[in-house]
Design a protein around this motif. Sequence first.
Motif, PDB file in Angstrom:
ATOM      1  N   GLY A 148     -87.533  -0.160 -16.903  1.00 42.39           N
ATOM      2  CA  GLY A 148     -88.131  -1.238 -17.774  1.00 42.39           C
ATOM      3  C   GLY A 148     -88.875  -0.965 -18.867  1.00 42.39           C
ATOM      4  O   GLY A 148     -89.633   0.021 -18.806  1.00 42.39           O
ATOM      5  N   LEU A 149     -88.809  -1.613 -19.898  1.00 45.43           N
ATOM      6  CA  LEU A 149     -89.779  -1.453 -21.148  1.00 45.43           C
ATOM      7  C   LEU A 149     -91.259  -1.515 -20.728  1.00 45.43           C
ATOM      8  O   LEU A 149     -92.106  -1.102 -21.378  1.00 45.43           O
ATOM      9  N   THR A 150     -91.373  -2.672 -19.831  1.00 45.15           N
ATOM     10  CA  THR A 150     -92.618  -2.926 -19.485  1.00 45.15           C
ATOM     11  C   THR A 150     -93.467  -1.779 -18.771  1.00 45.15           C
ATOM     12  O   THR A 150     -94.898  -1.425 -18.930  1.00 45.15           O
ATOM     13  N   TYR A 151     -92.688  -1.265 -17.854  1.00 44.69           N
ATOM     14  CA  TYR A 151     -93.191   0.017 -17.088  1.00 44.69           C
ATOM     15  C   TYR A 151     -92.925   1.260 -17.753  1.00 44.69           C
ATOM     16  O   TYR A 151     -93.439   2.151 -16.928  1.00 44.69           O
ATOM     17  N   PHE A 152     -92.317   1.306 -18.619  1.00 42.88           N
ATOM     18  CA  PHE A 152     -92.031   2.895 -18.916  1.00 42.88           C
ATOM     19  C   PHE A 152     -93.501   3.462 -19.549  1.00 42.88           C
ATOM     20  O   PHE A 152     -94.061   2.911 -20.032  1.00 42.88           O
ATOM     21  N   VAL A 196     -79.489   7.241 -13.969  1.00 42.09           N
ATOM     22  CA  VAL A 196     -78.608   5.870 -13.444  1.00 42.09           C
ATOM     23  C   VAL A 196     -79.274   5.790 -12.089  1.00 42.09           C
ATOM     24  O   VAL A 196     -79.320   6.862 -11.440  1.00 42.09           O
ATOM     25  N   GLU A 197     -79.764   4.742 -11.967  1.00 45.94           N
ATOM     26  CA  GLU A 197     -80.432   4.327 -10.696  1.00 45.94           C
ATOM     27  C   GLU A 197     -79.931   3.192  -9.706  1.00 45.94           C
ATOM     28  O   GLU A 197     -79.658   2.196 -10.311  1.00 45.94           O
ATOM     29  N   LEU A 198     -79.460   3.621  -8.611  1.00 44.04           N
ATOM     30  CA  LEU A 198     -79.009   2.485  -7.666  1.00 44.04           C
ATOM     31  C   LEU A 198     -79.799   1.962  -6.759  1.00 44.04           C
ATOM     32  O   LEU A 198     -80.551   2.608  -6.183  1.00 44.04           O
ATOM     33  N   PHE A 199     -79.871   0.429  -6.528  1.00 42.62           N
ATOM     34  CA  PHE A 199     -80.679  -0.108  -5.794  1.00 42.62           C
ATOM     35  C   PHE A 199     -80.001  -1.121  -4.696  1.00 42.62           C
ATOM     36  O   PHE A 199     -79.194  -1.394  -4.946  1.00 42.62           O
ATOM     37  N   SER A 200     -80.598  -1.059  -3.686  1.00 45.54           N
ATOM     38  CA  SER A 200     -79.913  -2.121  -2.725  1.00 45.54           C
ATOM     39  C   SER A 200     -80.992  -2.699  -2.031  1.00 45.54           C
ATOM     40  O   SER A 200     -82.022  -2.050  -1.383  1.00 45.54           O
ATOM     41  N   GLN A 201     -81.243  -3.831  -2.046  1.00 47.49           N
ATOM     42  CA  GLN A 201     -82.407  -4.782  -1.639  1.00 47.49           C
ATOM     43  C   GLN A 201     -83.696  -4.081  -1.848  1.00 47.49           C
ATOM     44  O   GLN A 201     -84.598  -3.902  -1.192  1.00 47.49           O
ATOM     45  N   GLY A 202     -83.826  -4.051  -3.087  1.00 48.57           N
ATOM     46  CA  GLY A 202     -84.925  -3.486  -3.596  1.00 48.57           C
ATOM     47  C   GLY A 202     -85.533  -1.999  -3.595  1.00 48.57           C
ATOM     48  O   GLY A 202     -86.585  -1.718  -3.839  1.00 48.57           O
ATOM     49  N   ALA A 232     -86.447  -4.886  -8.238  1.00 45.28           N
ATOM     50  CA  ALA A 232     -87.360  -4.106  -7.282  1.00 45.28           C
ATOM     51  C   ALA A 232     -88.774  -4.791  -7.526  1.00 45.28           C
ATOM     52  O   ALA A 232     -89.026  -5.333  -8.553  1.00 45.28           O
ATOM     53  N   ASP A 233     -89.652  -4.410  -6.711  1.00 45.31           N
ATOM     54  CA  ASP A 233     -91.131  -5.008  -6.969  1.00 45.31           C
ATOM     55  C   ASP A 233     -91.905  -3.819  -7.783  1.00 45.31           C
ATOM     56  O   ASP A 233     -91.340  -3.138  -8.320  1.00 45.31           O
ATOM     57  N   GLN A 234     -92.816  -4.755  -8.218  1.00 45.44           N
ATOM     58  CA  GLN A 234     -93.647  -4.098  -9.390  1.00 45.44           C
ATOM     59  C   GLN A 234     -94.116  -2.681  -9.214  1.00 45.44           C
ATOM     60  O   GLN A 234     -94.000  -1.781 -10.121  1.00 45.44           O
ATOM     61  N   GLU A 235     -94.491  -2.400  -8.029  1.00 50.12           N
ATOM     62  CA  GLU A 235     -94.811  -1.070  -7.396  1.00 50.12           C
ATOM     63  C   GLU A 235     -93.882  -0.143  -7.844  1.00 50.12           C
ATOM     64  O   GLU A 235     -93.963   0.943  -8.200  1.00 50.12           O
ATOM     65  N   THR A 236     -92.488  -0.447  -7.236  1.00 52.74           N
ATOM     66  CA  THR A 236     -91.393   0.588  -7.322  1.00 52.74           C
ATOM     67  C   THR A 236     -90.971   0.776  -8.811  1.00 52.74           C
ATOM     68  O   THR A 236     -90.961   1.773  -9.243  1.00 52.74           O
ATOM     69  N   LEU A 237     -91.041  -0.423  -9.607  1.00 49.34           N
ATOM     70  CA  LEU A 237     -90.675  -0.356 -11.264  1.00 49.34           C
ATOM     71  C   LEU A 237     -91.515   0.772 -11.703  1.00 49.34           C
ATOM     72  O   LEU A 237     -91.270   1.534 -12.684  1.00 49.34           O
ATOM     73  N   ARG A 238     -92.894   0.517 -11.610  1.00 51.71           N
ATOM     74  CA  ARG A 238     -93.936   1.405 -12.396  1.00 51.71           C
ATOM     75  C   ARG A 238     -93.856   2.933 -11.698  1.00 51.71           C
ATOM     76  O   ARG A 238     -93.788   3.856 -12.641  1.00 51.71           O
ATOM     77  N   LYS A 239     -93.538   3.178 -10.358  1.00 54.35           N
ATOM     78  CA  LYS A 239     -93.479   4.396  -9.840  1.00 54.35           C
ATOM     79  C   LYS A 239     -92.067   5.174 -10.396  1.00 54.35           C
ATOM     80  O   LYS A 239     -92.240   6.287 -11.051  1.00 54.35           O
ATOM     81  N   LEU A 240     -91.010   4.273 -10.755  1.00 57.02           N
ATOM     82  CA  LEU A 240     -89.939   5.042 -11.093  1.00 57.02           C
ATOM     83  C   LEU A 240     -89.765   4.779 -12.862  1.00 57.02           C
ATOM     84  O   LEU A 240     -89.001   5.383 -13.434  1.00 57.02           O
ATOM     85  N   GLN A 241     -90.812   4.271 -13.353  1.00 61.04           N
ATOM     86  CA  GLN A 241     -90.871   3.781 -14.830  1.00 61.04           C
ATOM     87  C   GLN A 241     -89.551   3.159 -15.337  1.00 61.04           C
ATOM     88  O   GLN A 241     -88.986   3.506 -16.168  1.00 61.04           O
TER      89      GLN A 241
END
Lengths: 307, 259
Positions: B128-132, B199-205, B117-126
């Motif tokens: 990855g170690l980078t965005y947690f 557990v988080e499921l992604f489809s097309q980001g 997913a893009d950075q914005e989504t990852l940050r919002k959902l926390q």
Amino acid sequence: MQIYLPIADLPVNVFLVLGMGLAVGYISGMFGIGGGFLMTPLLIFIGISPAVAVATVSSHIAASSFTGAISYWRRRALDIALAMMLLSAGIVGTATGVWLFTELRALDQLDLVIGLSYVTLLTVVGGMMIYESVQAVMRTRRGGPATLRRPGSHTWIHGLPFKLRFKRSKIYVSAIPVWAIGFLIGFVGAIMGIGGGFLLVPMLIYFLRVPTATVIGTSMVLTLITMASATVMHAATNHLVDAVLALILMVGGVIGAQFGARTGQKMRGERLRLLLGLLVFAVGLRFAYELVVQPEDLYSLRYVGNG
Amino acid sequence: MMRRLATALALLFVACSAGPAAAERLVVSLSNHRVAVTSNFVGEELVLFGTIEPDQATGQLRPPYDLVVTVTGPQQTLRTRRKQRVLGIWVNVDSREFVSVPSYLAVLSNRPVAEIADQETLRKLQIGLTYFLLPQRIGPDVADTVTDDPFRRAFVRLQRQQGLYRESSTAVTFLTPTVFRTAIAMPAAVPTGTYAIEVELFSQGKLVARTNSALEVIKAGFEQYVADAARDYGLLYGMATALMALLIGWFASVVFRRD
């Protein structure tokens, strides 16, 4: 065989720890010392936190010095009165040490203080022992008397007030240096996780002129009581004593000490002191190296609390 | 399982013909909900299985999917210290307190989270170690800093060295486009407490479904007894240890008595 240590919170190999206990026990039996100054750094080296190592080693030393004290007691080679006088100050020293230990831990400077104390104490004491024993060895080579002890000579220490007579040791000294030595041994013991035998024995000989016959036995009684109380105090205030680790160390230590004592009896006094001096000095240098050389990792983590 | 799959496939067929109008649902199962730390504990691996199902009868599955499993251990406060040379020796000079951060953090996915997913989504959902979110105490405030803050980086690196923090972009395996499995490794030094599994499921980001589970790490048997005693009855525990020392010392002097 791995075993999980409940307080240190990590698994260790039982045979490795048992082997360390045996090796340090051997050395401690050989020289008549507790061996804490070797055991604490070894435990830190295998990954146990310095705080848990210091607190746990105190119980290990209590066990090995109790074995020693019993055998000296059987030979009537200890001075209970002197040990009790040293002890009255030693307990105060231990309590002060445990308190300072807790404070330093909160300030993140415990490791530094442990390191610095090791460097200073071990290099100075080790250096003095090497110097003294080399001189003794040289004197015997030249055919002179090997002992440095001059029974008649008095220093300023003998001029202090509150004099007491210790019958077993045949000495008449002021209570002030006795208390000072007791306090110092209790204090450094609690901070550094050492019994202080390698410090106490030379101090008793040089400052108080305690005869060699009673000095080791007396030192062991003192070590026993200060270390047993340090165990209780560390457990009550810092909750850092790992009983499982202590048990493995003790079993190895008391067995090793028996064999070490046999080797020690076959060696000449000044040679033994030279060896011990070199060992003490080397451990001191090892700590100095760690403080001076840039650590591999500048960062470290410390657990503060849950939540 | 087979029948479910068959139904799912049948439903997929129906859904395809009905048009794109539905969401997915995650069904997960953990091999073991309780990890017992006993005296011979050297770490453990748990397995998480799951399937992706259509949410309703008219639902439609939209593979390929991406999956991220985030496991967080009980919260802890830790201090990261930095050594600096002072008068020739190395001393802890600077330190930062990381407040209420997970003692264990595993981010497991089927490919690098940055590609999911893009950075914005990852940050919002926390994710990855980078965005947690790893809040630090800075003066009176508590806030997360930029991701390349040296203390934050050192903290994550040290935790990774211990095996307590981990990020793996190959840990999740899709057995079929809708059935997946992942292994959660618990190192020997794992802290006790309750662990949350997200557990988080992604489809097309885009996040399309999420579910959670939990597991518990407990000290068991003798270990638990000793740890509890040391914490709750410090004085008695100390006296017992000292007594044990005396007993062993005395025992040795009896066994090895030579006179």
